[in-house]
Structure formats: C-alpha cells, structure tokens
Design a protein around this motif. Structure first.
Motif, short mmCIF file in Angstrom:
data_model
loop_
_atom_site.label_atom_id
_atom_site.label_comp_id
_atom_site.label_asym_id
_atom_site.label_seq_id
_atom_site.Cartn_x
_atom_site.Cartn_y
_atom_site.Cartn_z
N ALA A 1 0.83 -1.21 0.00
CA ALA A 1 0.00 0.00 0.00
C ALA A 1 0.87 1.26 0.00
O ALA A 1 0.56 2.23 -0.70
N ALA A 2 1.96 1.24 0.77
CA ALA A 2 2.87 2.39 0.79
C ALA A 2 3.53 2.58 -0.58
O ALA A 2 3.68 3.72 -1.05
N LEU A 3 3.89 1.49 -1.22
CA LEU A 3 4.50 1.57 -2.55
C LEU A 3 3.51 2.16 -3.56
O LEU A 3 3.86 3.03 -4.35
N VAL A 4 2.27 1.71 -3.52
CA VAL A 4 1.25 2.23 -4.43
C VAL A 4 1.02 3.71 -4.19
O VAL A 4 0.94 4.50 -5.14
N ARG A 5 0.94 4.13 -2.93
CA ARG A 5 0.77 5.56 -2.60
C ARG A 5 1.94 6.37 -3.15
O ARG A 5 1.75 7.44 -3.73
N ALA A 6 3.15 5.87 -2.96
CA ALA A 6 4.33 6.58 -3.45
C ALA A 6 4.34 6.64 -4.97
O ALA A 6 4.64 7.69 -5.56
N LEU A 7 4.00 5.54 -5.63
CA LEU A 7 3.96 5.53 -7.10
C LEU A 7 2.95 6.53 -7.64
O LEU A 7 3.20 7.19 -8.65
N ARG A 8 1.83 6.66 -6.98
CA ARG A 8 0.80 7.60 -7.43
C ARG A 8 1.27 9.05 -7.33
O ARG A 8 0.74 9.91 -8.01
N GLN A 9 2.25 9.30 -6.50
CA GLN A 9 2.77 10.66 -6.34
C GLN A 9 3.82 11.02 -7.39
O GLN A 9 4.14 12.19 -7.55
N LEU A 10 4.35 10.03 -8.08
CA LEU A 10 5.37 10.29 -9.09
C LEU A 10 4.74 10.94 -10.32
O LEU A 10 3.59 10.68 -10.65
#
Length: 164
Positions: free
Chosen positions: A100-109
């Motif tokens: 979930a943290a990875l997905v949140r971070a990817l969405r911010q890129l």
C-alpha cells in the motif's frame, strides 16, 4: 499470439491507469497490432512491440477522457488475496502495508516516472523492451529510471517516517 500475450498486455494497461477499461484497451491494441503486423520489423521482441501499442492506447484513453492529472495504479492494490513472501498473519499484514505504501508513493510520481518504473519493475521489461514500449531513447530510459527510483525512495522514506 493473443493467448500468449494477453496477460502481460492486460497488466500493462492496468498498471498504466486504464483501470476498468483495460480490456477495451488491450482489445484495441490487438486489433491495431493485427492490422499493422506488416510494419513489425523484428528490431525488438513482439512482446515489447505489442506493449508499446498497449501503452499508446492507454495514453489515448487518457487523452480522450481529458484526464491529464496522472495515471492511477489500481491493479497493484486490486488483489488483496495475492501471495505474500512471508508466512503468518503478521507477515501478511506487513507485506500489505508495504504494498500500500508503494502504491501511494507511485501515485505521487510524475506520469513519465511512473511509466518507466511500471515497465522496468512491475512488468519486468528489459531496458531494450522499455525503450521500445515507451518510444524513448535508451539514454532517456536509463536516466529517467535512475531519477524515478531516487524519487520513489525519497517518497517511501517520508512514508516510513510518517507511519513509524
């Protein structure tokens, strides 16, 4: 060919933000690939050529909707029953939180950074296949991958600090 490449084409469309329209995107991509099969020169693998078409169709989908505010990676969070590397309930919870943290971070890129990360690491494309899929020069793929990973690390570090 369709049976052989449908799964990776679907994954590509979904990870690049097609969401519920991923099946329509890949259907259109296969139709276009069939119609333009005579243009396939064999300079890259058929898979990377097809995934380039899928990526372009996904971009077309976003343009037609007027959504230029970024791609959404719903597919990564869509399967709550995915296998976890660690055993036990605690390991499953931790793996879910990391995902979930990875997905949140990817969405911010930014979109381009997200595209290169998805191609290289989620779809496991080689550098050459990523060049073909995104239609970028090799140097751009190399530099954007490096910068995108650095940005992703920074976002994940901030996420870790925020959530302890």
């Amino acid at each position: 060919m369709v049976a052989r490449h449908t799964a990776s084409a679907y994954r590509t469309a979904a990870l690049l933000g097609a969401g519920s329209d991923a099946e329509d995107v890949i259907q259109e991509a296969f139709v276009k690939a069939y119609r333009k099969l005579s243009r396939y020169r064999g300079e890259s693998s058929f898979r990377s050529w097809l995934l380039a078409i899928v990526a372009n169709e996904t971009r077309n989908l976003h343009r037609s909707r007027g959504r230029r505010d970024g791609l959404v990676l719903r597919a990564a969070a869509a399967d709550p029953t995915a296998e976890f590397a660690e055993d036990g309930a605690v390991g499953a919870v931790l793996a879910g939180e990391r995902r979930a943290a990875l997905v949140r971070a990817l969405r911010q890129l930014p979109v381009r950074d997200r595209e290169v990360i998805v191609c290289r690491f989620f779809l496991d494309l080689s550098e050459e296949e990523t060049v073909a899929a995104l239609g970028w020069p090799r140097g751009t793929v190399k530099s954007r991958t490096s910068r995108a990973l650095a940005k992703l690390r920074g976002l994940l570090d901030r996420e870790e600090v925020r959530h302890g």
